[in-house]
Design an enzyme around this catalytic site. Structure first.
Site, PDB file in Angstrom:
ATOM      1  N   LYS A   1     -10.222   6.890  -3.642  1.00 47.76           N
ATOM      2  CA  LYS A   1     -10.019   8.354  -3.652  1.00 47.76           C
ATOM      3  C   LYS A   1     -11.154   9.173  -3.068  1.00 47.76           C
ATOM      4  CE  LYS A   1      -6.635   6.794  -5.009  1.00 47.76           C
ATOM      5  NZ  LYS A   1      -5.630   6.589  -3.960  1.00 47.76           N
ATOM      6  N   ALA A   2     -12.050   8.507  -2.365  1.00 45.61           N
ATOM      7  CA  ALA A   2     -13.149   9.237  -1.722  1.00 45.61           C
ATOM      8  C   ALA A   2     -12.726   9.846  -0.387  1.00 45.61           C
ATOM      9  CB  ALA A   2     -14.336   8.305  -1.508  1.00 45.61           C
ATOM     10  N   GLY A   3     -11.517   9.511   0.086  1.00 49.03           N
ATOM     11  CA  GLY A   3     -11.087   9.985   1.403  1.00 49.03           C
ATOM     12  C   GLY A   3     -10.959   8.827   2.392  1.00 49.03           C
TER      13      GLY A   3
ATOM     14  N   LYS B   1     -10.986  -1.704   5.653  1.00 49.23           N
ATOM     15  CA  LYS B   1     -11.275  -0.918   4.434  1.00 49.23           C
ATOM     16  C   LYS B   1     -11.605  -1.826   3.257  1.00 49.23           C
ATOM     17  CE  LYS B   1      -8.129   1.026   0.925  1.00 49.23           C
ATOM     18  NZ  LYS B   1      -6.886   1.778   0.657  1.00 49.23           N
ATOM     19  N   THR B   2     -12.642  -1.462   2.511  1.00 52.15           N
ATOM     20  CA  THR B   2     -12.884  -2.140   1.234  1.00 52.15           C
ATOM     21  C   THR B   2     -13.384  -1.137   0.202  1.00 52.15           C
ATOM     22  OG1 THR B   2     -14.027  -3.922   0.065  1.00 52.15           O
ATOM     23  CG2 THR B   2     -15.263  -2.867   1.825  1.00 52.15           C
ATOM     24  N   HIS B   3     -12.975  -1.366  -1.049  1.00 51.01           N
ATOM     25  CA  HIS B   3     -13.487  -0.561  -2.173  1.00 51.01           C
ATOM     26  C   HIS B   3     -14.460  -1.392  -3.023  1.00 51.01           C
ATOM     27  CE1 HIS B   3     -10.595   2.578  -1.460  1.00 51.01           C
ATOM     28  NE2 HIS B   3      -9.556   1.985  -1.999  1.00 51.01           N
TER      29      HIS B   3
ATOM     30  N   SER C   1      -8.709  13.048  -8.406  1.00 49.04           N
ATOM     31  CA  SER C   1      -7.792  12.429  -7.450  1.00 49.04           C
ATOM     32  C   SER C   1      -7.287  11.084  -7.987  1.00 49.04           C
ATOM     33  CB  SER C   1      -8.509  12.242  -6.103  1.00 49.04           C
ATOM     34  OG  SER C   1      -7.627  11.734  -5.136  1.00 49.04           O
TER      35      SER C   1
ATOM     36  N   TYR D   1     -17.551  13.234   2.165  1.00 56.01           N
ATOM     37  CA  TYR D   1     -16.233  13.882   2.321  1.00 56.01           C
ATOM     38  C   TYR D   1     -16.391  15.380   2.559  1.00 56.01           C
ATOM     39  CZ  TYR D   1     -11.514  15.418   0.755  1.00 56.01           C
ATOM     40  OH  TYR D   1     -10.264  15.992   0.653  1.00 56.01           O
TER      41      TYR D   1
ATOM     42  N   SER E   1      -6.151  16.375  10.624  1.00 51.39           N
ATOM     43  CA  SER E   1      -6.204  17.470   9.651  1.00 51.39           C
ATOM     44  C   SER E   1      -5.369  17.075   8.438  1.00 51.39           C
ATOM     45  CB  SER E   1      -5.648  18.764  10.255  1.00 51.39           C
ATOM     46  OG  SER E   1      -4.235  18.666  10.365  1.00 51.39           O
ATOM     47  N   PHE E   2      -5.680  17.650   7.302  1.00 49.55           N
ATOM     48  CA  PHE E   2      -4.924  17.328   6.085  1.00 49.55           C
ATOM     49  C   PHE E   2      -3.431  17.588   6.303  1.00 49.55           C
ATOM     50  CE2 PHE E   2      -3.005  18.517   2.029  1.00 49.55           C
ATOM     51  CZ  PHE E   2      -3.270  17.376   1.289  1.00 49.55           C
TER      52      PHE E   2
HETATM   53  S1  PPS Z   1      -7.247   5.289  -1.487  1.00 52.17           S
HETATM   54  O1  PPS Z   1      -5.888   4.953  -1.915  1.00 52.17           O
HETATM   55  O2  PPS Z   1      -8.232   4.910  -2.505  1.00 52.17           O
HETATM   56  O3  PPS Z   1      -7.574   4.721  -0.204  1.00 52.17           O
HETATM   57  O4  PPS Z   1      -7.261   6.873  -1.433  1.00 52.17           O
HETATM   58  P1  PPS Z   1      -8.177   7.758  -0.490  1.00 52.17           P
HETATM   59  O5  PPS Z   1      -7.560   7.840   0.849  1.00 52.17           O
HETATM   60  O6  PPS Z   1      -9.581   7.314  -0.591  1.00 52.17           O
HETATM   61  O7  PPS Z   1      -8.156   9.181  -1.215  1.00 52.17           O
HETATM   62  C1  PPS Z   1      -7.086  10.075  -1.225  1.00 52.17           C
HETATM   63  C2  PPS Z   1      -7.705  11.451  -1.248  1.00 52.17           C
HETATM   64  O8  PPS Z   1      -8.144  11.783   0.083  1.00 52.17           O
HETATM   65  C3  PPS Z   1      -7.512  12.986   0.486  1.00 52.17           C
HETATM   66  N1  PPS Z   1      -7.245  13.012   1.937  1.00 52.17           N
HETATM   67  C4  PPS Z   1      -7.670  13.987   2.753  1.00 52.17           C
HETATM   68  N2  PPS Z   1      -8.435  15.074   2.517  1.00 52.17           N
HETATM   69  C5  PPS Z   1      -8.674  15.893   3.576  1.00 52.17           C
HETATM   70  N3  PPS Z   1      -8.184  15.696   4.811  1.00 52.17           N
HETATM   71  C6  PPS Z   1      -7.407  14.613   5.087  1.00 52.17           C
HETATM   72  N4  PPS Z   1      -6.919  14.438   6.324  1.00 52.17           N
HETATM   73  C7  PPS Z   1      -7.130  13.705   4.025  1.00 52.17           C
HETATM   74  N5  PPS Z   1      -6.410  12.549   3.928  1.00 52.17           N
HETATM   75  C8  PPS Z   1      -6.493  12.155   2.655  1.00 52.17           C
HETATM   76  C9  PPS Z   1      -6.223  12.979  -0.313  1.00 52.17           C
HETATM   77  O9  PPS Z   1      -5.615  14.244  -0.302  1.00 52.17           O
HETATM   78  C10 PPS Z   1      -6.710  12.531  -1.663  1.00 52.17           C
HETATM   79  O10 PPS Z   1      -7.478  13.534  -2.338  1.00 52.17           O
HETATM   80  P2  PPS Z   1      -6.847  14.577  -3.373  1.00 52.17           P
HETATM   81  O11 PPS Z   1      -8.001  15.365  -3.908  1.00 52.17           O
HETATM   82  O12 PPS Z   1      -6.148  13.792  -4.439  1.00 52.17           O
HETATM   83  O13 PPS Z   1      -5.896  15.436  -2.592  1.00 52.17           O
END
Ligand code: PPS
Length: 289
Positions: free
Chosen positions: A42-44, A101-103, A133, A189, A224-225
């Site tokens: 969930k770090a992005g 990818k690795t966590h 998240s 992030y 973009s998101f």
């Molecule tokens: S995972 O399953 O662990 O790999 O999840 P991960 O991708 O690390 O985390 C998901 C969160 O990343 C946000 N996200 C983004 N934020 C901004 N821009 C873009 N393009 C983007 N893509 C993914 C996603 O919305 C999740 O965060 P939250 O706060 O829950 O929305």
């Protein structure tokens, strides 16, 4: 304890990262031109996977628009017995340069990460936003032990380190110490949110890729998101274990959503635990607690 949890070398995992896979990961054959994405869940991660895959593939949007991000950029320690997908095997099959990818925390990651010339990009995110998240992911994903608990319960799980892939605090400390290695880049992030163009340019430089201004603009727009949320190649809408009606993987994508979840008391407890566990590291998280 939730169904499907197991503990591997002191770290909590779910069935999608079984012990036999975690054993094999340590001896994974790393290539010199590999790029590893190292994140706590969930770090992005997904965002960075898309950005880095495009940087490594000269900003070519065609393949990115035809193939799921998790097939282009495999999740190393992942195994899905229903779909018969194994990250290690996907990773062995994707062409170089690979974006993997690795966590995993440092001591469980492939041993060759230390002695190959591969690149490692570590992505940190404000842990309160990570916690929120992850809570929504636990609610929506059947792979997280069918969690039906409350926010308050999840908060306790997070600060005591009882979450999938183990304690955020342990993960963060384990990689923090590698940040000055010449093949490692640590990014945040919040910086990607602030100026994705700058992040893309810095990452391309670190990875030795030259991109045209047009390439950079294309990547920034594509990642973009809003675009990733509506793009079926990145939004994980077809992933059967995620119930997007409860919460989609691309949920809000903002900085500071923790303020909508944490009570003042929880925020204070979190600050205290963070100070006790990691205060000595002075990690410059770019937000005020
Ligand atoms: S995972 O399953 O662990 O790999 O999840 P991960 O991708 O690390 O985390 C998901 C969160 O990343 C946000 N996200 C983004 N934020 C901004 N821009 C873009 N393009 C983007 N893509 C993914 C996603 O919305 C999740 O965060 P939250 O706060 O829950 O929305």
């Amino acid at each position: 304890k939730l169904p499907g949890e197991h503990v591997y070398e002191g770290v909590l995992f779910f069935e999608y990262s079984p012990p036999e896979v975690l054993d094999r990961v340590k001896d994974f054959n790393v290539r010199d031109d590999d790029v590893f994405i190292v994140t706590y869940p969930k770090a992005g991660t997904t965002w960075l996977q898309e950005v880095l895959w495009l940087i490594m593939n000269d900003g070519q949007l065609k393949e990115a628009n035809e193939k799921q991000v998790y097939f282009r950029s495999p999740f190393l320690e992942f195994k899905d017995t229903v779909l018969n997908e194994v990250g290690l095997e996907l990773a062995a099959a994707v062409p170089s340069p690979r974006v993997i990818k690795t966590h995993l925390q440092k001591r469980l990651a492939p041993k060759q990460l230390n002695d190959k010339n591969c690149k490692v990009v570590i992505l940190f995110r404000n842990p309160k936003d990570v916690c929120v998240s992850y809570y929504h992911f636990y609610r929506s994903s059947s792979s997280m032990g069918n969690f039906k608990g409350s926010w308050n319960e999840f908060f306790e799980m997070f600060i005591t380190g009882h979450t999938g892939h183990g304690s955020w605090f342990d993960f963060t400390e384990s990689w923090w110490h590698s940040r000055h290695n010449s093949n490692v880049k640590l990014i945040y992030y919040e910086d990607m949110k602030k100026n994705l163009t700058k992040s893309v340019e810095e990452l391309a430089k670190f990875l030795g890729r030259s991109l045209s201004h047009q390439n950079v603009d294309d990547i920034v727009k594509h990642c973009s998101f809003e675009n990733m949320k509506t793009n079926p190649m990145t939004n994980h809408e077809d992933v059967y274990s995620i119930n997007k009606n409860i919460s989609p993987l691309l949920r809000k994508g903002t900085v500071g959503d923790w303020k909508n979840h944490f009570t003042v008391a929880q925020s204070e407890v979190f600050d205290k635990v963070l100070e006790e566990k990691l205060g000595h590291l002075n990690i410059p998280f770019t937000y005020k607690f």
